[in-house]
Design an enzyme around this catalytic site. Structure first.
Site, PDB file in Angstrom:
ATOM      1  N   TYR A  68      27.789  34.539 -15.594  1.00 29.90           N
ATOM      2  CA  TYR A  68      28.665  33.813 -16.057  1.00 29.90           C
ATOM      3  C   TYR A  68      28.515  34.140 -17.324  1.00 29.90           C
ATOM      4  CZ  TYR A  68      30.472  31.435 -12.070  1.00 29.90           C
ATOM      5  OH  TYR A  68      31.295  31.515 -10.531  1.00 29.90           O
ATOM      6  N   CYS A 115      21.808  25.314   8.826  1.00 27.25           N
ATOM      7  CA  CYS A 115      21.925  26.352   8.082  1.00 27.25           C
ATOM      8  C   CYS A 115      22.492  27.563   8.277  1.00 27.25           C
ATOM      9  CB  CYS A 115      22.583  26.261   6.967  1.00 27.25           C
ATOM     10  SG  CYS A 115      23.135  27.568   5.848  1.00 27.25           S
ATOM     11  N   ARG A 169      21.160  25.769 -15.840  1.00 26.01           N
ATOM     12  CA  ARG A 169      21.349  26.880 -14.434  1.00 26.01           C
ATOM     13  C   ARG A 169      20.750  28.283 -15.504  1.00 26.01           C
ATOM     14  NH1 ARG A 169      20.330  26.182  -9.401  1.00 26.01           N
ATOM     15  NH2 ARG A 169      21.871  27.326  -7.961  1.00 26.01           N
ATOM     16  N   GLN A 228      28.010  19.984 -13.277  1.00 26.89           N
ATOM     17  CA  GLN A 228      27.861  21.717 -14.216  1.00 26.89           C
ATOM     18  C   GLN A 228      29.418  22.245 -15.166  1.00 26.89           C
ATOM     19  OE1 GLN A 228      27.742  24.877 -11.878  1.00 26.89           O
ATOM     20  NE2 GLN A 228      25.767  25.665 -12.284  1.00 26.89           N
ATOM     21  N   ARG A 288      24.008  24.838   0.793  1.00 23.88           N
ATOM     22  CA  ARG A 288      24.430  25.008   2.110  1.00 23.88           C
ATOM     23  C   ARG A 288      23.656  24.063   3.395  1.00 23.88           C
ATOM     24  NH1 ARG A 288      25.912  29.310  -0.830  1.00 23.88           N
ATOM     25  NH2 ARG A 288      28.076  29.759  -0.278  1.00 23.88           N
TER      26      ARG A 288
END
Length: 371
Positions: A167, A336, A214, A102, A313
């Site tokens: 972002y 998790c 993404r 990425q 995770r």
């Protein structure tokens, strides 16, 4: 037990033996300065051994320090990092997984930058970013293309543009963070111009190499990007040749809101966003967000809410998750804990993360690698 979950799939000619991917997850394992480290290689070797079909390595900056989230963010902004990235890609593929990297510009969330840049001067946690000039926008577009070329040269199977988490790509798309008055701001068509120009330049640089995205479907903020606008943007990206959309929700400005914290504790809390986008596009859609049980993963695929599943995770806590699910040993999975944010706190303090739910021996061995 789960015929859909463990059925093959293809992304732009890239063969995947099952529907499981590792979603990008920043853990602070790169070396200070952004080089590939032995710790990072050990981590991704273990993730590749898990049995997931595709590993998406977390964001690598296209422009350091201006575009770097931290000093431990991977770098792909110079040929000097090619050797380390090539080693990373080779290790992942040697263990039987497909490798994707990425690439990203953090924009207003660039923690390593003396002054971050962004589409507009919208304050971010007490910092005011500098609005990008048109010339600077073109320079950044070229840096995305150069970075993608390096990803291909390093031997990865795919490259992913990071348009999530708030972002830079998402900052241009969002009405909250893009207040420009030129042809890069205003209407959705204008706000989508930068992501589309990045995609076009990247595809020109890498040819038929698959380029994923993404995708931020909802900022979960009252004045932010939501499905009413992200849906049409997804359609435009699909038409422009994106290989897949990895759908997510939230940004750093919404992740820690009490209602979003509670939302993120729920099983499959981002799946509805993926389902909404999948209904609009004809490219593969990846979903993620606390998909911790095999039955739930299978149901998502059966109901055609997504084509592929991203584990982050969940997989990090127990790399044997795919094998245990496949063999009907889910009771043995190291979970998790949704009420635990210890790893997040470690990362926020600038430290490499480890899982406090690992067996004591593994925890000690892993900590010893970076102490």
């Amino acid at each position: 037990m789960y015929p859909h979950l463990f059925s093959p799939f293809r992304i732009n000619g890239v063969e995947l033996p099952n529907r499981l991917t590792m979603a990008p997850l920043y853990l602070g394992y790169a070396a200070e300065g952004g080089a590939v480290s032995p710790l990072l290689l050990d981590h991704y070797r273990l993730m590749a051994q898990s049995g997931v079909a595709l590993l998406v390595v977390e964001n690598a900056t296209i422009d350091h320090p201006t575009g770097s989230g931290s000093n431990r963010t991977l770098r792909v902004d110079s040929d000097e990092y090619l050797e380390g990235l090539a080693t990373l890609a080779r290790i992942i593929k040697q263990e039987g997984a497909r490798a994707c990297l990425q690439i990203n510009h953090a924009g207003r969330f660039a923690g390593a930058a003396p002054q971050p840049v962004a589409p507009s001067a919208v304050e971010t946690f007490g910092r005011l970013p500098k609005p990008l000039s048109r010339d600077e926008i073109q320079e950044i577009i070229q840096k995305y293309a150069d970075a993608a070329r390096r990803v291909k040269q390093a031997g990865f199977d795919l490259v992913e543009l990071h348009g999530g988490t708030g972002y830079l790509l998402a900052q241009f798309a969002s009405p909250r963070t893009n207040r420009r008055e030129d042809d890069y701001g205003g209407s959705l068509e204008n706000r989508g111009k930068f992501p589309l120009e990045v995609l076009a330049r990247v595809r020109a640089a890498v040819g038929d190499f698959p380029v994923g995205y993404r995708f931020l479907a909802d900022e979960w903020l009252p004045d932010g990007l939501n499905l009413a606008e992200s849906g049409p943007l997804a359609q435009v990206l699909a038409a422009a040749g994106i290989a897949y959309l990895s759908v997510m929700g939230g940004t750093y400005e919404s992740f820690f809101l009490p209602e979003i914290v509670e939302k993120s504790k729920q099983d499959s809390y981002m799946v509805d966003l993926a389902a909404a986008i999948k209904a609009l596009v004809d490219v593969p859609v990846i979903t993620a967000g606390r998909i911790a049980k095999g039955e739930l993963a299978e149901e998502i695929l059966v109901q055609e809410k997504a084509d592929l599943l991203g584990l982050a995770r969940v997989l990090w806590a127990d790399p044997a998750w795919p094998q245990k699910v496949r063999e009907g040993r889910e009771s043995e999975i190291i979970p998790c804990d949704s009420d635990c944010d210890t790893c997040m706190q470690m990362v926020m303090r600038g430290n490499p993360a480890f899982c406090v739910h690992w067996p004591v021996e593994k925890m000690r061995a892993w900590k010893a690698k970076f102490e």
